[in-house]
Write a protein that holds these residues in place. Structure first.
Motif, PDB file in Angstrom:
ATOM      1  N   ASP A 293       0.862  -1.191   0.000  1.00  0.00           N
ATOM      2  CA  ASP A 293       0.000   0.000   0.000  1.00  0.00           C
ATOM      3  C   ASP A 293       0.892   1.233   0.000  1.00  0.00           C
ATOM      4  OD1 ASP A 293      -2.261  -1.682   0.125  1.00  0.00           O
ATOM      5  OD2 ASP A 293      -2.008  -1.855   2.293  1.00  0.00           O
ATOM      6  N   ALA A 294       1.733   1.321  -1.025  1.00  0.00           N
ATOM      7  CA  ALA A 294       2.689   2.429  -1.139  1.00  0.00           C
ATOM      8  C   ALA A 294       3.000   2.604  -2.621  1.00  0.00           C
ATOM      9  CB  ALA A 294       3.966   2.115  -0.364  1.00  0.00           C
ATOM     10  N   PRO A 295       3.374   3.829  -3.004  1.00  0.00           N
ATOM     11  CA  PRO A 295       3.626   4.099  -4.431  1.00  0.00           C
ATOM     12  C   PRO A 295       4.878   3.365  -4.942  1.00  0.00           C
ATOM     13  CG  PRO A 295       3.460   6.156  -3.158  1.00  0.00           C
ATOM     14  CD  PRO A 295       3.499   5.032  -2.166  1.00  0.00           C
TER      15      PRO A 295
ATOM     16  N   ASP B  41       3.047  -0.834 -11.009  1.00  0.00           N
ATOM     17  CA  ASP B  41       2.208   0.216 -10.430  1.00  0.00           C
ATOM     18  C   ASP B  41       0.746  -0.208 -10.573  1.00  0.00           C
ATOM     19  OD1 ASP B  41       0.872   2.529  -9.739  1.00  0.00           O
ATOM     20  OD2 ASP B  41       2.226   3.850 -10.861  1.00  0.00           O
ATOM     21  N   LEU B  42       0.056  -0.397  -9.434  1.00  0.00           N
ATOM     22  CA  LEU B  42      -1.346  -0.822  -9.464  1.00  0.00           C
ATOM     23  C   LEU B  42      -2.298   0.364  -9.440  1.00  0.00           C
ATOM     24  CD1 LEU B  42      -1.118  -3.813  -6.959  1.00  0.00           C
ATOM     25  CD2 LEU B  42      -0.969  -3.876  -9.461  1.00  0.00           C
ATOM     26  N   GLY B  43      -1.764   1.600  -9.433  1.00  0.00           N
ATOM     27  CA  GLY B  43      -2.622   2.780  -9.308  1.00  0.00           C
ATOM     28  C   GLY B  43      -3.032   2.982  -7.843  1.00  0.00           C
ATOM     29  N   ASP B  44      -3.630   4.152  -7.559  1.00  0.00           N
ATOM     30  CA  ASP B  44      -4.095   4.462  -6.188  1.00  0.00           C
ATOM     31  C   ASP B  44      -2.979   4.300  -5.157  1.00  0.00           C
ATOM     32  OD1 ASP B  44      -6.727   5.018  -7.017  1.00  0.00           O
ATOM     33  OD2 ASP B  44      -7.243   2.879  -6.971  1.00  0.00           O
TER      34      ASP B  44
END
Lengths: 156, 156
Positions: free
Chosen positions: B23-25, B112-115
């Motif tokens: 849960d991080a960019p 990158d999964l977005g969000d």
């Protein structure tokens, strides 16, 4: 008369073993891997010209060469030497740039058989069984066999 | 609450796939692999101290670190980065020095999964099925799971 190449590629696993004996002393065979000018002369199938871009045979060194066939098609390969122990062992990565990021790892062992003879044993591990199969089906045996015959001639 | 680690090690082949979401960019997750001080803080099982000897995250760079458990036993690992594309891909060799010359090769992809979420997919290839099985049986899952939980904490 040349020594045979024994290539073993068991079904369902991504390994290739290549065993070849040479009627030449260990140090001479190792030197044919260590000197880029000699590598250039023997590596690959007959009729290909090899140009060596980089060849730093030390642990952590890089290598890259480009082979061009008589039709003018070029094939580039590169990798990194993970571990080098002269006259004993080379562990290196191997990538054909036509299939980028599919990197195999090769362990090459040099064994002194006495009487001025040497055995090379190569163990290649591919990132997929399909990649291994593709390598076998695309003329690897010809390249290995002809390259080692030119190496015989260089050593003679 | 943490994201699960999915480890796949199919019977009879020398592969391990490890998938983990964060849960991080993307850039933050990649940076935790690129900065040796961050690597030192998260890599390996809980309770181990990591000392980094070398960590040159570039194509052709070397890495080495030593992990020491609370009992004082040390475990050293080293390898070479074959290919590095920041925020996208790391391909590296991996050797536990307790089993020298048994070198695996790992491909790590950053998606990158977005969000602000990121998926890591690791593909490890071992030089034998037995070597792969030994890695799975000797606590690899604990090390990966706990390491990624500490990485979660670093990223938070």
């Amino acid at each position: 008369m040349t020594n045979p190449v024994t290539i073993t590629a068991p079904a369902g696993v991504p390994f290739i073993e290549i065993v070849r004996e040479f009627d030449a002393p260990l140090e001479a065979v190792y030197n044919a891997y260590a000197d880029p000018e000699l590598v250039r002369q023997w590596v690959g199938p007959n009729g290909y010209e090899t140009a060596i871009d980089a060849y730093d045979l030390t642990s952590g060194g890089r290598w890259r060469y480009v082979q061009t066939n008589p039709e003018g098609d070029s094939f580039a390969f590169n990798g990194v030497f993970h571990r080098v122990r002269p006259n004993e062992l080379i562990i290196q990565t191997f990538e054909w740039e036509g299939l980028p990021d599919q990197v195999s790892i090769e362990t090459l062992r040099f064994d002194d058989l006495g009487d001025g003879r040497t055995r090379l044993t190569g163990w290649s591990v591919f990132p997929s069984v399909e990649g291994r199969d593709g390598m076998v089906e695309n003329g690897m045996e010809v390249g290995v066999t002809e390259g080692y015959e030119r190496l015989d001639a260089l050593l003679a």
